[in-house]
Design a protein around this motif. Structure first.
Motif, PDB file in Angstrom:
ATOM      1  N   GLU A 139      79.242  70.600  54.446  1.00  0.00           N
ATOM      2  CA  GLU A 139      80.271  70.865  55.451  1.00  0.00           C
ATOM      3  C   GLU A 139      79.936  72.102  56.273  1.00  0.00           C
ATOM      4  OE1 GLU A 139      83.320  69.334  56.253  1.00  0.00           O
ATOM      5  OE2 GLU A 139      82.520  67.685  55.069  1.00  0.00           O
ATOM      6  N   ASN A 140      80.332  72.076  57.534  1.00  0.00           N
ATOM      7  CA  ASN A 140      80.149  73.243  58.397  1.00  0.00           C
ATOM      8  C   ASN A 140      81.105  73.147  59.574  1.00  0.00           C
ATOM      9  OD1 ASN A 140      78.700  72.028  60.846  1.00  0.00           O
ATOM     10  ND2 ASN A 140      77.418  71.313  59.171  1.00  0.00           N
TER      11      ASN A 140
ATOM     12  N   SER B  63      72.919  66.990  65.654  1.00  0.00           N
ATOM     13  CA  SER B  63      73.859  65.953  65.235  1.00  0.00           C
ATOM     14  C   SER B  63      73.904  65.840  63.717  1.00  0.00           C
ATOM     15  CB  SER B  63      73.449  64.607  65.849  1.00  0.00           C
ATOM     16  OG  SER B  63      74.283  63.575  65.378  1.00  0.00           O
ATOM     17  N   LEU B  64      72.752  65.832  63.075  1.00  0.00           N
ATOM     18  CA  LEU B  64      72.697  65.727  61.616  1.00  0.00           C
ATOM     19  C   LEU B  64      73.310  66.941  60.933  1.00  0.00           C
ATOM     20  CD1 LEU B  64      69.144  64.174  61.170  1.00  0.00           C
ATOM     21  CD2 LEU B  64      71.345  63.049  60.721  1.00  0.00           C
ATOM     22  N   ILE B  65      73.084  68.133  61.499  1.00  0.00           N
ATOM     23  CA  ILE B  65      73.701  69.343  60.939  1.00  0.00           C
ATOM     24  C   ILE B  65      75.214  69.234  61.034  1.00  0.00           C
ATOM     25  CG2 ILE B  65      73.998  71.838  61.190  1.00  0.00           C
ATOM     26  CD1 ILE B  65      71.065  71.904  62.260  1.00  0.00           C
ATOM     27  N   GLU B  66      75.717  68.822  62.202  1.00  0.00           N
ATOM     28  CA  GLU B  66      77.166  68.700  62.393  1.00  0.00           C
ATOM     29  C   GLU B  66      77.776  67.692  61.424  1.00  0.00           C
ATOM     30  OE1 GLU B  66      78.043  67.919  66.519  1.00  0.00           O
ATOM     31  OE2 GLU B  66      77.529  69.969  67.107  1.00  0.00           O
ATOM     32  N   LYS B  67      77.060  66.625  61.125  1.00  0.00           N
ATOM     33  CA  LYS B  67      77.548  65.598  60.201  1.00  0.00           C
ATOM     34  C   LYS B  67      77.409  66.009  58.749  1.00  0.00           C
ATOM     35  CE  LYS B  67      76.338  61.717  63.184  1.00  0.00           C
ATOM     36  NZ  LYS B  67      75.423  60.578  63.331  1.00  0.00           N
ATOM     37  N   GLY B  68      76.680  67.102  58.502  1.00  0.00           N
ATOM     38  CA  GLY B  68      76.453  67.532  57.131  1.00  0.00           C
ATOM     39  C   GLY B  68      75.364  66.753  56.431  1.00  0.00           C
ATOM     40  N   SER B  69      74.522  66.072  57.207  1.00  0.00           N
ATOM     41  CA  SER B  69      73.455  65.246  56.638  1.00  0.00           C
ATOM     42  C   SER B  69      72.104  65.949  56.590  1.00  0.00           C
ATOM     43  CB  SER B  69      73.302  63.965  57.458  1.00  0.00           C
ATOM     44  OG  SER B  69      74.498  63.240  57.466  1.00  0.00           O
TER      45      SER B  69
ATOM     46  N   ASN C 193      70.315  69.932  55.904  1.00  0.00           N
ATOM     47  CA  ASN C 193      70.466  71.341  55.553  1.00  0.00           C
ATOM     48  C   ASN C 193      69.416  72.151  56.306  1.00  0.00           C
ATOM     49  OD1 ASN C 193      72.599  71.011  53.743  1.00  0.00           O
ATOM     50  ND2 ASN C 193      71.212  70.480  52.091  1.00  0.00           N
ATOM     51  N   PRO C 194      69.835  72.875  57.328  1.00  0.00           N
ATOM     52  CA  PRO C 194      68.880  73.639  58.124  1.00  0.00           C
ATOM     53  C   PRO C 194      68.350  74.855  57.365  1.00  0.00           C
ATOM     54  CG  PRO C 194      71.114  74.094  58.837  1.00  0.00           C
ATOM     55  CD  PRO C 194      71.205  73.005  57.812  1.00  0.00           C
ATOM     56  N   THR C 195      67.217  75.357  57.814  1.00  0.00           N
ATOM     57  CA  THR C 195      66.675  76.578  57.236  1.00  0.00           C
ATOM     58  C   THR C 195      67.588  77.750  57.590  1.00  0.00           C
ATOM     59  OG1 THR C 195      65.394  77.130  59.206  1.00  0.00           O
ATOM     60  CG2 THR C 195      64.300  75.740  57.532  1.00  0.00           C
ATOM     61  N   LEU C 196      67.449  78.819  56.852  1.00  0.00           N
ATOM     62  CA  LEU C 196      68.219  80.026  57.150  1.00  0.00           C
ATOM     63  C   LEU C 196      67.887  80.528  58.547  1.00  0.00           C
ATOM     64  CD1 LEU C 196      70.176  82.227  56.334  1.00  0.00           C
ATOM     65  CD2 LEU C 196      68.286  83.393  55.175  1.00  0.00           C
ATOM     66  N   LYS C 197      66.629  80.452  58.918  1.00  0.00           N
ATOM     67  CA  LYS C 197      66.206  80.896  60.250  1.00  0.00           C
ATOM     68  C   LYS C 197      66.928  80.096  61.343  1.00  0.00           C
ATOM     69  CE  LYS C 197      62.115  81.625  63.084  1.00  0.00           C
ATOM     70  NZ  LYS C 197      60.655  81.551  63.153  1.00  0.00           N
ATOM     71  N   LEU C 198      66.996  78.790  61.181  1.00  0.00           N
ATOM     72  CA  LEU C 198      67.688  77.960  62.169  1.00  0.00           C
ATOM     73  C   LEU C 198      69.184  78.256  62.158  1.00  0.00           C
ATOM     74  CD1 LEU C 198      67.838  75.799  64.318  1.00  0.00           C
ATOM     75  CD2 LEU C 198      67.723  74.068  62.489  1.00  0.00           C
ATOM     76  N   CYS C 199      69.764  78.432  60.978  1.00  0.00           N
ATOM     77  CA  CYS C 199      71.191  78.777  60.890  1.00  0.00           C
ATOM     78  C   CYS C 199      71.486  80.062  61.667  1.00  0.00           C
ATOM     79  CB  CYS C 199      71.619  78.954  59.444  1.00  0.00           C
ATOM     80  SG  CYS C 199      71.713  77.437  58.490  1.00  0.00           S
ATOM     81  N   LEU C 200      70.665  81.081  61.441  1.00  0.00           N
ATOM     82  CA  LEU C 200      70.868  82.357  62.134  1.00  0.00           C
ATOM     83  C   LEU C 200      70.709  82.197  63.638  1.00  0.00           C
ATOM     84  CD1 LEU C 200      69.043  84.760  59.678  1.00  0.00           C
ATOM     85  CD2 LEU C 200      71.497  84.689  60.158  1.00  0.00           C
TER      86      LEU C 200
ATOM     87  N   PHE D 212      78.973  78.263  58.283  1.00  0.00           N
ATOM     88  CA  PHE D 212      78.421  77.490  57.180  1.00  0.00           C
ATOM     89  C   PHE D 212      79.051  77.736  55.811  1.00  0.00           C
ATOM     90  CE2 PHE D 212      75.060  77.686  60.394  1.00  0.00           C
ATOM     91  CZ  PHE D 212      74.846  76.336  60.584  1.00  0.00           C
ATOM     92  N   TRP D 213      79.893  78.752  55.670  1.00  0.00           N
ATOM     93  CA  TRP D 213      80.478  79.030  54.361  1.00  0.00           C
ATOM     94  C   TRP D 213      81.558  78.014  54.035  1.00  0.00           C
ATOM     95  CZ3 TRP D 213      79.144  81.725  50.302  1.00  0.00           C
ATOM     96  CH2 TRP D 213      80.079  81.903  49.288  1.00  0.00           C
ATOM     97  N   ILE D 214      81.537  77.516  52.817  1.00  0.00           N
ATOM     98  CA  ILE D 214      82.636  76.679  52.343  1.00  0.00           C
ATOM     99  C   ILE D 214      83.158  77.313  51.056  1.00  0.00           C
ATOM    100  CG2 ILE D 214      81.846  74.547  53.424  1.00  0.00           C
ATOM    101  CD1 ILE D 214      80.766  73.655  50.718  1.00  0.00           C
TER     102      ILE D 214
END
Length: 74
Positions: free
Chosen positions: A2-3, A31-37, A39-46, A60-62
Motif C-alpha cells: 500500500e502507498n 502504475s505498478l507502484i500505485e497499485k502496490g504491485s 516494490n521500488p528501490t529506496l532510491k526511486l522512492c526518495l 509509503f509508510w503503513i
C-alpha cells in the motif's frame, strides 16, 4: 504494498507519464507502484518523494494494522 502515491501525484497535477519522465522510469512502473504491485528501490522512492514534495513516511509508510491486513490478503 500500500502507498499514497496516486493521491500525492494528483495533488501536484502530474500524470503517471509526467511523473515517470521526471523520475526516469516508465509509466508502467508508476502504475505498478500505485497499485502496490511493485516494490521500488529506496532510491526511486526518495526521487518520487522529492518530485511530489512528500516524505517517505507520507507516501509509503503503513501502520501495523494495515500491514497485518495486507499480509492476510496479499
Amino acid at each position: 504494498m500500500e502507498n499514497h502515491l496516486k493521491s500525492a501525484r494528483a495533488a501536484v497535477n502530474l500524470t503517471q507519464q509526467q511523473l515517470a519522465e521526471k523520475a526516469g522510469v516508465t509509466r508502467q512502473t508508476i502504475s505498478l507502484i500505485e497499485k502496490g504491485s511493485y516494490n521500488p528501490t529506496l532510491k526511486l522512492c526518495l526521487n518520487i518523494c522529492h518530485i511530489v514534495n512528500k516524505t517517505l513516511d507520507e507516501l509509503f509508510w503503513i501502520n501495523e494494522e494495515e500491514w497485518k491486513n495486507e499480509e492476510n490478503h496479499g
